[in-house]
Design a protein around this motif. Structure first.
Motif, PDB file in Angstrom:
ATOM      1  N   PRO A  62       0.800  -1.227   0.000  1.00 37.58           N
ATOM      2  CA  PRO A  62       0.000   0.000   0.000  1.00 37.58           C
ATOM      3  C   PRO A  62       0.834   1.279   0.000  1.00 37.58           C
ATOM      4  O   PRO A  62       0.465   2.261  -0.645  1.00 37.58           O
ATOM      5  N   ASP A  66       0.790   4.045  -2.962  1.00 40.62           N
ATOM      6  CA  ASP A  66       0.544   5.456  -2.671  1.00 40.62           C
ATOM      7  C   ASP A  66       1.628   6.330  -3.278  1.00 40.62           C
ATOM      8  O   ASP A  66       1.357   7.378  -3.866  1.00 40.62           O
ATOM      9  N   VAL A 213     -13.514   2.568  -0.742  1.00 38.30           N
ATOM     10  CA  VAL A 213     -12.227   2.496  -0.037  1.00 38.30           C
ATOM     11  C   VAL A 213     -11.821   1.041   0.184  1.00 38.30           C
ATOM     12  O   VAL A 213     -10.649   0.669   0.001  1.00 38.30           O
ATOM     13  N   GLN A 216     -10.549  -0.439  -2.987  1.00 40.83           N
ATOM     14  CA  GLN A 216      -9.216   0.074  -3.319  1.00 40.83           C
ATOM     15  C   GLN A 216      -8.128  -0.712  -2.587  1.00 40.83           C
ATOM     16  O   GLN A 216      -7.106  -1.097  -3.189  1.00 40.83           O
ATOM     17  N   PHE A 217      -8.325  -0.961  -1.296  1.00 45.13           N
ATOM     18  CA  PHE A 217      -7.306  -1.680  -0.537  1.00 45.13           C
ATOM     19  C   PHE A 217      -7.258  -3.155  -0.931  1.00 45.13           C
ATOM     20  O   PHE A 217      -6.171  -3.739  -1.039  1.00 45.13           O
ATOM     21  N   THR A 220      -5.405  -3.415  -4.137  1.00 41.48           N
ATOM     22  CA  THR A 220      -3.968  -3.203  -3.949  1.00 41.48           C
ATOM     23  C   THR A 220      -3.278  -4.478  -3.484  1.00 41.48           C
ATOM     24  O   THR A 220      -2.279  -4.922  -4.066  1.00 41.48           O
ATOM     25  N   SER A 261     -11.438   9.217   0.173  1.00 39.85           N
ATOM     26  CA  SER A 261     -10.497   8.128  -0.115  1.00 39.85           C
ATOM     27  C   SER A 261      -9.069   8.566   0.154  1.00 39.85           C
ATOM     28  O   SER A 261      -8.284   7.831   0.774  1.00 39.85           O
ATOM     29  N   TRP A 265      -6.452   6.950   2.840  1.00 39.16           N
ATOM     30  CA  TRP A 265      -5.144   6.445   2.424  1.00 39.16           C
ATOM     31  C   TRP A 265      -4.021   7.134   3.188  1.00 39.16           C
ATOM     32  O   TRP A 265      -3.047   6.491   3.598  1.00 39.16           O
ATOM     33  N   THR A 269      -1.501   4.969   5.540  1.00 36.79           N
ATOM     34  CA  THR A 269      -0.059   4.914   5.264  1.00 36.79           C
ATOM     35  C   THR A 269       0.748   5.412   6.456  1.00 36.79           C
ATOM     36  O   THR A 269       1.847   4.897   6.719  1.00 36.79           O
TER      37      THR A 269
END
Length: 510
Positions: A62, A66, A213, A216-217, A220, A261, A265, A269
């Motif tokens: 992740p 990013d 969201v 998205q993860f 990834t 989002s 993120w 992170t």
């Protein structure tokens, strides 16, 4: 339950150390690693051991995505020579230098094991480098070179690592390995690009923020897992995936989804960075317990020699390359893609040379060595020493070094923002030309005033709640996207304006 309580305590302690780092002006990864090492030596402290594959997927995937999403292809193209010199030459020279030093220290160490050690400690880590760099804000060109290096050098080092580990196991043949590695590199690019295009088909169909969201993860981690299952490079695949997704402007997410989002993120992170660097420190206890007292002392001396070799090789290569480029520019003139690009300087070269922090990739690669691997205990202790040593020695001295060097502010983003805002305002005025409605006239006056303020260097953010404003935002997006496609502005300016237009679009919702 005890482990959960320790994790909560570690997170709270990390918040305190991060606050202390901001107060004293130090990069927080160095303090977190030191704090983790101190906790690991406390009697009764937990042993948080994770599988190396899980470490890479959980912490690297992740954070790397990013970073890839925020990277600028234009700036990577502009700086491909220095980035390539770091990704290919610096990693190779460091691997060779460390291997020679290890063989000098332990003549009975097999060459493949020594090369594996060199590949493990060779690449500055994306998590470590970016976490430190974003706090000290180096000059724009230096930052882009280091960001490009941090995205790609793990892949080159891990390829060498695979070869060396395979050679220790026997049955290694360079003639068979070279085509395989070429296939891995090409396959990683193709799979990363293909998965990004496939994800674009359904990302924009999700309108619920929590669902978006989560997807998205999941996507990834899914990209990383698919790459690993196919025997490809997870690093290259996730970088290509992130860059491809980022270069489909506005196609995946609406403004209503993008703003929350991005906030999620950013928070995730930060938490992953905190846990990653704390975990680095916590690894010292199991590493020391696996060694006898005599081995600890001998291995520690040798590990410090390897740490010095890692730093010295990078400084020597970067300054040699920097000197060669400056001599070439002096003799034949400097050719740059844009007039706003700063010329290479000795001070910039020294800053790049000193930005060699290692992190989770180094430690995970060392932990992934099979049991019975030659000198595995020494390699583990050396990997930890290099990670902690570079984080503390280089991480804590980067900010004072920047002050000492007095690096000039060559940031072109401010100029690009002014250019893009003016272009977007002019596009809106052209769209309104011929519309005599009161609403259009009001908006025309507002954007005319915004254009005047932009020319004076001020940000003229406005808001309204009508369909005409949404048309204006759409035209503005198209204008800055065109500038980005032509390379007249970089991704830093593009992202800043995209956020402004997101807020304008949200304010214009009915």
């Amino acid at each position: 339950m005890l482990i959960f309580e320790w994790i909560l305590a570690l997170l709270l302690g990390a918040v305190v150390l991060s606050g202390l780092a901001r107060r004293i002006g130090a990069p927080y990864p160095a303090l977190l690693a030191l704090g983790g090492a101190a906790v690991a030596l406390i009697p009764g402290a937990p042993r948080l051991e994770l599988q190396p594959e899980l470490i890479l997927a959980l912490f690297i995937a992740p954070v790397l995505l990013d970073a890839a999403y925020d990277s600028s292809l234009r700036d990577l193209r502009d700086n491909w020579r220095p980035v390539s010199s770091l990704v290919l030459v610096a990693v190779s020279l460091t691997t060779l230098g460390v291997a020679c030093a290890a063989r000098w220290l332990f003549p009975d160490m097999p060459w493949p094991a020594a090369i594996a050690l060199g590949a493990i400690v060779a690449p500055p880590d994306a998590v470590a480098a970016l976490a430190v760099l974003r706090q000290i804000q180096p000059p724009h060109r230096v930052l882009k070179i280091l960001e490009g290096e941090s995205l790609l050098n793990d892949a080159s080092a891990l390829l060498i690592y695979r070869l060396a580990v395979g050679a220790v196991g026997g049955g290694f043949s360079l003639a068979h390995a070279a085509p395989t590695l070429a296939l891995v590199a090409v396959g990683s690019v193709v799979v990363g690009y293909g998965l990004a295009r496939v994800s674009g088909l359904f990302f924009h169909r999700i309108t619920d923020v929590p669902s978006s969201v989560i997807v998205q993860f999941v996507s990834t981690f899914g990209v990383w897992i698919v790459a690993e299952r196919l025997g490809l490079s997870g690093v290259v695949t996730i970088v290509v995936y992130g860059v491809t997704v980022a270069w489909r402007p506005g196609a995946q997410l609406s403004a209503r989804l993008r703003i929350p989002s991005f906030a999620v993120w950013e928070s995730v992170t930060v938490v992953l960075n905190v846990l990653a660097f704390t975990l680095i420190g916590l690894q010292i206890r199991p590493i020391l317990e696996a060694l006898s007292p005599h081995e600890r002392l001998d291995y520690l001396r040798a590990a410090l020699v390897i740490l010095a070799t890692v730093i010295a090789v990078r400084v020597a290569w970067v300054m040699t390359y920097n000197t060669g480029v400056r001599l070439k520019n002096h003799w034949f003139g400097m050719h740059v893609a844009r007039s706003s690009m700063a010329a290479p300087s000795a001070r910039g070269g020294l800053l790049v040379a000193w930005c060699g922090m290692r992190g989770m990739v180094t430690l995970a690669a060392a932990l992934a060595l099979p049991e019975g691997f030659p000198y595995r205990g020494f390699i583990l202790l050396t990997a930890f020493t290099v990670v902690l040593g570079t984080l503390v020695l280089q991480g804590l001295t980067l900010k004072p070094l920047m002050k000492l060097l007095r690096m000039p502010d060559d940031d072109p983003v401010r100029k690009e923002l002014k250019l893009a805002r003016a272009k977007a305002a002019k596009a809106v005025l052209a769209e309104l030309d011929g519309d005599g409605s009161p609403a259009a006239e009001a908006l025309r006056r507002e954007y005319g005033d915004a254009l005047n303020q932009t020319r004076q260097g001020r940000n003229a953010r406005a808001s309204t709640e009508n369909a005409l404003r949404r048309r204006a935002v759409a035209v503005s997006r198209a204008a800055i996207s065109d500038l980005r496609q032509r390379g007249e502005i970089g991704d830093d300016a593009y992202r800043a304006l995209e956020e402004e237009f997101d807020w304008l679009e949200l304010s214009a919702r009915e």
